[in-house]
Design a protein around this motif. Structure first.
Motif, PDB file in Angstrom:
ATOM      1  N   ILE A 123       1.037  -1.130   0.217  1.00  0.00           N
ATOM      2  CA  ILE A 123      -0.019   0.071   0.120  1.00  0.00           C
ATOM      3  C   ILE A 123       0.792   1.347   0.029  1.00  0.00           C
ATOM      4  CG2 ILE A 123      -1.832   1.324   1.117  1.00  0.00           C
ATOM      5  CD1 ILE A 123      -2.864  -1.307   0.210  1.00  0.00           C
ATOM      6  N   GLY A 124       1.781   1.402   0.950  1.00  0.00           N
ATOM      7  CA  GLY A 124       2.674   2.478   1.057  1.00  0.00           C
ATOM      8  C   GLY A 124       4.090   2.323   1.299  1.00  0.00           C
ATOM      9  N   GLY A 125       5.032   3.263   0.979  1.00  0.00           N
ATOM     10  CA  GLY A 125       6.224   3.263   1.244  1.00  0.00           C
ATOM     11  C   GLY A 125       6.771   4.534   2.089  1.00  0.00           C
ATOM     12  N   ILE A 126       7.599   4.359   3.013  1.00  0.00           N
ATOM     13  CA  ILE A 126       8.010   5.464   3.907  1.00  0.00           C
ATOM     14  C   ILE A 126       9.516   5.681   3.592  1.00  0.00           C
ATOM     15  CG2 ILE A 126       8.524   6.231   6.031  1.00  0.00           C
ATOM     16  CD1 ILE A 126       6.126   4.916   6.900  1.00  0.00           C
ATOM     17  N   LEU A 127       9.931   6.818   2.913  1.00  0.00           N
ATOM     18  CA  LEU A 127      11.122   7.099   2.636  1.00  0.00           C
ATOM     19  C   LEU A 127      11.608   8.189   3.642  1.00  0.00           C
ATOM     20  CD1 LEU A 127      10.391   5.345   0.376  1.00  0.00           C
ATOM     21  CD2 LEU A 127      11.880   6.732  -1.225  1.00  0.00           C
ATOM     22  N   SER A 128      12.295   7.960   4.755  1.00  0.00           N
ATOM     23  CA  SER A 128      12.724   9.005   5.627  1.00  0.00           C
ATOM     24  C   SER A 128      14.212   9.307   5.397  1.00  0.00           C
ATOM     25  CB  SER A 128      12.799   8.452   7.116  1.00  0.00           C
ATOM     26  OG  SER A 128      11.245   8.277   7.637  1.00  0.00           O
ATOM     27  N   HIS A 129      14.370  10.535   5.204  1.00  0.00           N
ATOM     28  CA  HIS A 129      16.000  10.987   4.882  1.00  0.00           C
ATOM     29  C   HIS A 129      16.674   9.958   3.765  1.00  0.00           C
ATOM     30  CE1 HIS A 129      14.655  12.126   8.861  1.00  0.00           C
ATOM     31  NE2 HIS A 129      14.647  13.448   8.385  1.00  0.00           N
ATOM     32  N   PRO A 130      16.140   9.704   2.712  1.00  0.00           N
ATOM     33  CA  PRO A 130      16.669   8.472   2.078  1.00  0.00           C
ATOM     34  C   PRO A 130      18.241   8.983   1.651  1.00  0.00           C
ATOM     35  CG  PRO A 130      14.986   9.696   0.733  1.00  0.00           C
ATOM     36  CD  PRO A 130      14.949  10.133   2.281  1.00  0.00           C
ATOM     37  N   TYR A 131      18.856   8.034   1.487  1.00  0.00           N
ATOM     38  CA  TYR A 131      20.121   8.124   1.105  1.00  0.00           C
ATOM     39  C   TYR A 131      20.280   8.024  -0.590  1.00  0.00           C
ATOM     40  CZ  TYR A 131      25.322   7.114   0.486  1.00  0.00           C
ATOM     41  OH  TYR A 131      26.776   6.874   0.100  1.00  0.00           O
ATOM     42  N   PHE A 132      20.209   8.988  -1.019  1.00  0.00           N
ATOM     43  CA  PHE A 132      20.265   9.200  -2.620  1.00  0.00           C
ATOM     44  C   PHE A 132      21.424  10.028  -2.662  1.00  0.00           C
ATOM     45  CE2 PHE A 132      15.527   8.483  -2.944  1.00  0.00           C
ATOM     46  CZ  PHE A 132      15.461   7.199  -2.836  1.00  0.00           C
ATOM     47  N   TRP A 133      22.348   9.745  -4.049  1.00  0.00           N
ATOM     48  CA  TRP A 133      23.510  10.807  -4.475  1.00  0.00           C
ATOM     49  C   TRP A 133      23.753  10.612  -6.013  1.00  0.00           C
ATOM     50  CZ3 TRP A 133      24.560  14.274  -0.986  1.00  0.00           C
ATOM     51  CH2 TRP A 133      25.492  15.366  -1.197  1.00  0.00           C
ATOM     52  N   GLY A 134      24.486  11.337  -6.348  1.00  0.00           N
ATOM     53  CA  GLY A 134      24.932  11.293  -7.709  1.00  0.00           C
ATOM     54  C   GLY A 134      26.112  12.136  -8.096  1.00  0.00           C
ATOM     55  N   SER A 135      26.697  12.316  -9.311  1.00  0.00           N
ATOM     56  CA  SER A 135      27.954  12.779  -9.577  1.00  0.00           C
ATOM     57  C   SER A 135      27.488  14.164 -10.109  1.00  0.00           C
ATOM     58  CB  SER A 135      28.430  12.014 -10.870  1.00  0.00           C
ATOM     59  OG  SER A 135      27.659  12.140 -11.988  1.00  0.00           O
ATOM     60  N   ASN A 136      26.348  14.643 -10.390  1.00  0.00           N
ATOM     61  CA  ASN A 136      25.907  16.064 -10.639  1.00  0.00           C
ATOM     62  C   ASN A 136      25.558  16.689  -9.292  1.00  0.00           C
ATOM     63  OD1 ASN A 136      26.838  15.940 -13.395  1.00  0.00           O
ATOM     64  ND2 ASN A 136      24.905  15.019 -13.965  1.00  0.00           N
ATOM     65  N   PRO A 137      26.068  17.515  -8.810  1.00  0.00           N
ATOM     66  CA  PRO A 137      25.781  18.364  -7.467  1.00  0.00           C
ATOM     67  C   PRO A 137      24.170  19.016  -7.523  1.00  0.00           C
ATOM     68  CG  PRO A 137      27.726  18.935  -7.962  1.00  0.00           C
ATOM     69  CD  PRO A 137      27.553  18.046  -9.090  1.00  0.00           C
ATOM     70  N   ILE A 138      23.376  18.749  -6.678  1.00  0.00           N
ATOM     71  CA  ILE A 138      22.094  19.323  -6.564  1.00  0.00           C
ATOM     72  C   ILE A 138      21.715  20.296  -5.449  1.00  0.00           C
ATOM     73  CG2 ILE A 138      19.473  18.680  -6.244  1.00  0.00           C
ATOM     74  CD1 ILE A 138      20.026  16.234  -7.955  1.00  0.00           C
ATOM     75  N   GLY A 139      21.282  21.211  -5.646  1.00  0.00           N
ATOM     76  CA  GLY A 139      20.865  22.313  -4.543  1.00  0.00           C
ATOM     77  C   GLY A 139      22.366  22.550  -3.677  1.00  0.00           C
ATOM     78  N   ASN A 140      22.320  22.518  -2.308  1.00  0.00           N
ATOM     79  CA  ASN A 140      23.471  22.748  -1.543  1.00  0.00           C
ATOM     80  C   ASN A 140      24.589  21.724  -1.584  1.00  0.00           C
ATOM     81  OD1 ASN A 140      22.194  21.061  -0.088  1.00  0.00           O
ATOM     82  ND2 ASN A 140      22.026  22.050   1.838  1.00  0.00           N
TER      83      ASN A 140
END
Length: 323
Positions: A190-207
Motif C-alpha cells: 500500500i505505502g512506502g516510507i522514505l525517511s531521509h533517503p540516502y540518494f546521491w549522484g555525480s552532478n551536485p544538486i542544491g546545496n
C-alpha cells in the motif's frame, strides 16, 4: 620480529575503519539490546525470528485491544550507511517501539547483512528475501513454520515498507522491484516510507558540494559499501535519476511518504526525487514532509525527547500507516 600493530587500510571516520588484518572498527552506533515481552513505556511486545541462515528480524506487536485484532504491517529497514547499526540495536529498538505503539502496527524490523564484510548488493537481496518471507504467510503451504503474530494479527490489506537513510534507499529500491516482480500471495504494498533517503549522484544538486565532488563523503561512502557498483555513484540504486535508471513510474506501491530535514545535506536530492516521481507518470500519491531546524535522522537518535519536531514526525509516520 614481525609487528603486531594493525594498520588502517580504509578510514571512513567518523563512521568506520578497516584494518589490514580484516578487522572492522565501527565508530558510531548503539549496543544490541534484547527484545521485550512487554515494553514498560509503550506496552509493545517484541521478539526475534530467523528468516534464513543469513537474515533475521525483530517483530514488534502493538498492544492489542482484543485477542483477534488485525494490525497494519510495516516491513522496516534500519538506517546507518549500509555498514552500521542493527535491527537489534538500542537506537532502533527504542524508535520502533514508539512507532509501533503510535501506529498500532505490527512491524518487522529486518536484520540485513552489513558492508564491508558483505558488500552491496547483499543488503538489497537480504531485504527482498525478508519481504518475501513476510508475504509468504498468506500462503496455505510454506516451507517454513509461520510466525503466529503475523498470521493471527497481520492485515495484508494494509501492508507497508519503509526505512530511514540507507533504509529509505532500500525501501525505494524494494518498491521498484515490487513493481515488476509479484510478491508471494500477490500481496500488494500500500505505502512506502522514505525517511531521509540516502540518494546521491555525480552532478551536485542544491546545496551539495560542487568542488572536489569525488572526495565528498557521501560518494566515498557509497563506493566503500559497493566497490563494484556498475556506474559508481551514478548506479541507479543510489541515483534513481541517473541515465538508464528504471522509470519511477514503475514503483510498486499506491502511496509514498518522503520525510526530510532542513539541515540534512540529503534533502535537496530528496526534493528532486519527489518531483521526478510526480513527473514520471506513476499513478500513486506522493507526500513530502520537511522538518525545519532538524538534521539527518534526528527522530532515531532522540525519539523520547519532548521536542515537538520528533513527536510530530512520529505521529505523521503513524498516521500514514494507520489511516
Amino acid at each position: 620480529m614481525a609487528s603486531n600493530t594493525k594498520e588502517v587500510i580504509t578510514d571512513m571516520s567518523p563512521v568506520i575503519k578497516v584494518y589490514t588484518d580484516g578487522t572492522v572498527d565501527r565508530l558510531f552506533g548503539s549496543p544490541h539490546v534484547p527484545p521485550s515481552p512487554e515494553d514498560p513505556i509503550t506496552g509493545v511486545s517484541s521478539k526475534d525470528v530467523t528468516i534464513s541462515s543469513a537474515v533475521s528480524a525483530r517483530l514488534y506487536l502493538s498492544k492489542l485491544t482484543h485477542p483477534t485484532q488485525k494490525l497494519p504491517i510495516l516491513v522496516y529497514y534500519h538506517s546507518s550507511a549500509f555498514c552500521l547499526e542493527s535491527a537489534f540495536s538500542f537506537f532502533h529498538h527504542r524508535y520502533i517501539n514508539l512507532l509501533s505503539a503510535e501506529a498500532g502496527a505490527l512491524i518487522v524490523s529486518v536484520e540485513y547483512r552489513l558492508a564491508p564484510e558483505h558488500p552491496l548488493p547483499t543488503a538489497y537481496e537480504d531485504s527482498w528475501d525478508a519481504l518475501q518471507w513476510v508475504c509468504s504467510h498468506v500462503l496455505d503451504q510454506t516451507h517454513f513454520k509461520k510466525d503466529h503474530w503475523i498470521t493471527n494479527h497481520g492485515d495484508f490489506t494494509r501492508f507497508f515498507i519503509g526505512g530511514d537513510s540507507a533504509g529509505g534507499n532500500i525501501a525505494h529500491n524494494i518498491a521498484l522491484r515490487a513493481g515488476s516482480e509479484c510478491l508471494p500471495g500477490n500481496v500488494k504494498i500500500i505505502g512506502g516510507i522514505l525517511s531521509h533517503p540516502y540518494f546521491w549522484g555525480s552532478n551536485p544538486i542544491g546545496n551539495e558540494p560542487k568542488e572536489d565532488v569525488e572526495e565528498n563523503f557521501m560518494q566515498r561512502l557509497w563506493l566503500f559499501v559497493y566497490p563494484s557498483a556498475p556506474g559508481g555513484i551514478d548506479n541507479p540504486l543510489i541515483n534513481p535519476m541517473a541515465d538508464g535508471a528504471l522509470s519511477l513510474s514503475e514503483l510498486g506501491c499506491s502511496k509514498i511518504l518522503v520525510c526530510l530535514a532542513e539541515k540534512d545535506q540529503l534533502t535537496a536530492r530528496g526534493l528532486v526525487y519527489v518531483e521526478e516521481v510526480k513527473k514520471s507518470g506513476w499513478k500513486g500519491e506522493v507526500e513530502v514532509v520537511v522538518v525545519e531546524g532538524e538534521d539527518h535522522c534526528f527522530h532515531i537518535y532522540d525519539p523520547e525527547t519532548e521536542k515537538p519536531s520528533v513527536k510530530n514526525l512520529i505521529k505523521r509516520l503513524a498516521a500514514f500507516i494507520s489511516q
